[in-house]
Design an enzyme around this catalytic site. Sequence first.
Site, PDB file in Angstrom:
ATOM      1  CB  CYS A 146      -1.230  -0.178   1.320  1.00 40.49           C
ATOM      2  SG  CYS A 146      -0.207  -0.239   2.778  1.00 40.49           S
ATOM      3  CG  HIS A 147       5.112   0.837   0.484  1.00 39.97           C
ATOM      4  ND1 HIS A 147       4.837  -0.585   0.588  1.00 39.97           N
ATOM      5  CD2 HIS A 147       6.051   0.641  -0.400  1.00 39.97           C
ATOM      6  CE1 HIS A 147       5.560  -1.160   0.059  1.00 39.97           C
ATOM      7  NE2 HIS A 147       6.555  -0.631  -0.581  1.00 39.97           N
TER       8      HIS A 147
END
Length: 283
Positions: free
Chosen positions: A250-251
């Site tokens: 998700c980064h």
Amino acid sequence: MNVQTMEEGYHYGVIRRAIELIDAGGESMSLDDLAARMNMSPAHFQRIFSRWVGVSPKKYQQYLTLGHAKALLEERFTLLEAAQNVGLSGTGRLHDLFVRWEAMSPGDYARKGADLTIYWGWFESPFGPALVMGTERGICGIGFAAEAGAEATMQDLLSRWPQATFVEDPMRLRPWALSAFGAASDRLEPVPLYLIGAPLQIKVWEALLRIPSGQVTTYGELAQSIGQPRAVRAVGTAVGRNPVSWLIPCHRALRKSGGLGGYHWGLPVKRAMLAWEAARSEA
């Protein structure tokens, strides 16, 4: 604890502290300054850092500048439809770790983990202390305590599956954890993932897995890729609820403007992850 385990833990700690110092000091901090803060000679520190990060400390500093996220969008933006057509093979080192990933059924998810045993343990990582959780089927949770603190991180993941039985057993999870955070590829073991979430969340997390290491996409592109282009806000929420940070990347989701957006475990952790991957992809 054997010698190899102690060495791995020590090196993770060195890299974590070095990343924090680089992040705080920017490009003005010299190799000599960094090495002195680590109580190491410059040559020894550079060898350890380069081994684990893949590039020199000086090169890594360049990836932690404030404009890096915008540059990533300009230079390494990924169209997820194309990534889906190609598949995960060859798209990044982390993806090569996965033997499989499977999702809990919607009915089981609604039961909030009832009849599920989840094992947990704390591990050192390049991004600070990491809480790893897993079932018999694979890793189901990774949280980072560098910003939130250990107690808050633990409560956060425990609350995801309140009816589950939690058992502390770091040795059971250790091979998967070392593979997730390790740098020596000859020692890596495959890591299965077990995704526990609502149907929309699972779709978003699967889309995140299609983003190659070292590249990024936008929340809007994620929404487009799952067939719900107007659900950007809901997609952003699903990204934020990803329980397996780092492995489900998700980064790598950014705002269309090039801003970092949010990150559940703190923006300094997100910046460190993006810099780490970008450095490795060019090493």
